[in-house]
Design a protein around this motif. Structure first.
Motif, mmCIF file in Angstrom:
data_model
loop_
_atom_site.group_PDB
_atom_site.id
_atom_site.type_symbol
_atom_site.label_atom_id
_atom_site.label_comp_id
_atom_site.label_asym_id
_atom_site.label_seq_id
_atom_site.Cartn_x
_atom_site.Cartn_y
_atom_site.Cartn_z
ATOM 1 N N PHE A 159 -3.535 2.984 10.267
ATOM 2 C CA PHE A 159 -3.233 2.938 8.844
ATOM 3 C C PHE A 159 -3.984 1.770 8.214
ATOM 4 O O PHE A 159 -4.050 0.688 8.785
ATOM 5 N N TRP A 160 -4.509 1.997 7.043
ATOM 6 C CA TRP A 160 -5.207 0.945 6.304
ATOM 7 C C TRP A 160 -4.444 0.649 5.020
ATOM 8 O O TRP A 160 -4.129 1.558 4.243
ATOM 9 N N TYR A 161 -4.162 -0.642 4.829
ATOM 10 C CA TYR A 161 -3.405 -1.086 3.664
ATOM 11 C C TYR A 161 -4.222 -2.074 2.842
ATOM 12 O O TYR A 161 -5.107 -2.751 3.353
ATOM 13 N N ARG A 162 -3.799 -2.158 1.613
ATOM 14 C CA ARG A 162 -4.340 -3.168 0.714
ATOM 15 C C ARG A 162 -3.148 -3.934 0.163
ATOM 16 O O ARG A 162 -2.093 -3.346 -0.118
ATOM 17 N N GLN A 163 -3.330 -5.236 0.031
ATOM 18 C CA GLN A 163 -2.222 -6.051 -0.461
ATOM 19 C C GLN A 163 -2.731 -7.038 -1.491
ATOM 20 O O GLN A 163 -3.622 -7.835 -1.219
ATOM 21 N N PHE A 164 -2.147 -6.975 -2.692
ATOM 22 C CA PHE A 164 -2.462 -7.935 -3.738
ATOM 23 C C PHE A 164 -1.510 -9.116 -3.615
ATOM 24 O O PHE A 164 -0.437 -8.991 -3.027
ATOM 25 N N LEU A 217 2.627 -4.053 0.683
ATOM 26 C CA LEU A 217 1.509 -3.325 1.266
ATOM 27 C C LEU A 217 1.355 -1.979 0.574
ATOM 28 O O LEU A 217 2.315 -1.231 0.422
ATOM 29 N N MET A 218 0.135 -1.674 0.191
ATOM 30 C CA MET A 218 -0.149 -0.383 -0.418
ATOM 31 C C MET A 218 -0.995 0.420 0.567
ATOM 32 O O MET A 218 -2.108 0.029 0.896
ATOM 33 N N LEU A 219 -0.447 1.532 1.032
ATOM 34 C CA LEU A 219 -1.180 2.360 1.971
ATOM 35 C C LEU A 219 -2.374 2.994 1.274
ATOM 36 O O LEU A 219 -2.229 3.627 0.232
ATOM 37 N N MET A 220 -3.562 2.816 1.875
ATOM 38 C CA MET A 220 -4.759 3.391 1.306
ATOM 39 C C MET A 220 -5.102 4.720 1.979
ATOM 40 O O MET A 220 -5.432 5.700 1.318
#
Lengths: 111, 115
Positions: free
Chosen positions: B34-39, B44-47
């Motif tokens: 799983f690849w996430y992006r986090q501001f 965590l926002m799943l991409m």
């Protein structure tokens, strides 16, 4: 409505206090529940995981799941400054590998 | 326990260039990554979800051509941010479920800054 709701805090408590962190969820299919700790600029690390309802204890940490009320809790006893971090709750359904996370609670333990 | 090694931990690149982030599973085979992006100060926002040997599945709103994911082996998954722009600056994290383990192991994260 988000599937997993978590109070973002911030939460500050004195060293030695008992910390209570909570999440609620709306998806009845969720069976697995996890708590992660994330230090600043690091990846999350798994603290606790539970299956279905019940309690699980590991050292100073206790995880509780109440499926009837869709409530997830993490208790930290004898809190230490090193416990200062963001705590994320996560849930997933059986047969679905995708985790759904809460927004995370920022916790600060004051020496 | 299971370890996912993520590199680089930090990268600064110029606008318009591409950046590759690698995640390797050590001591276990990661059929799924799983690849996430986090501001900052956000969750965590799943991409996307990558599976070994097949095309990645992207979440709604994530540009497939911007974020290229490759999962060529059971121990390596890569995320390439193509033609990066300042708005792509973020913290990117990978995660893999370890077989028989209900929890997931995360990489240490990559902080991308596009200037």
């Amino acid at each position: 409505q988000k599937e997993v709701e978590q109070d973002p805090g911030p939460l500050s408590v004195p060293e030695g206090a008992i910390v209570s962190l909570n999440c609620t969820y709306s998806n009845s299919a969720f069976q697995y529940f996890m708590w992660y700790r994330q230090y600043s600029r690091k990846g999350p690390e798994l603290l606790m995981y539970t299956y279905s309802s019940g309690n699980k204890e590991d050292g100073r940490f206790t995880a509780q799941v109440d499926k009837s009320s869709k409530y997830i809790s993490l208790f930290i006893r004898d809190s230490q400054p090193s416990d200062s971090a963001t705590y994320l709750c996560g849930s997933r359904a059986f047969g679905n590998e995708k985790l759904t996370f809460g927004t995370g609670t920022r916790l600060t333990i004051i020496p | 326990g299971a370890v996912v090694s993520q590199h680089p931990s930090r990268v600064i690149c110029k606008s318009g260039t591409s950046v590759k982030i690698e995640c390797r599973s050590l001591d276990f085979q990661a059929t799924t990554m799983f690849w996430y992006r986090q501001f900052p100060k956000q969750s965590l926002m799943l991409m996307a979800t990558s599976n070994e040997g097949s095309k990645a599945t992207y979440e709604q709103g994530v540009e497939k051509d911007k974020f290229l994911i490759n999962h060529a082996s059971l121990t390596l998954s890569t995320l390439t941010v193509t033609s990066a722009h300042p708005e792509d600056s973020s913290f990117y994290i990978c995660s893999a479920p370890e077989g028989g383990h209900y929890g997931y192991t995360f990489g240490s994260g990559t902080r991308l800054t596009v200037v």
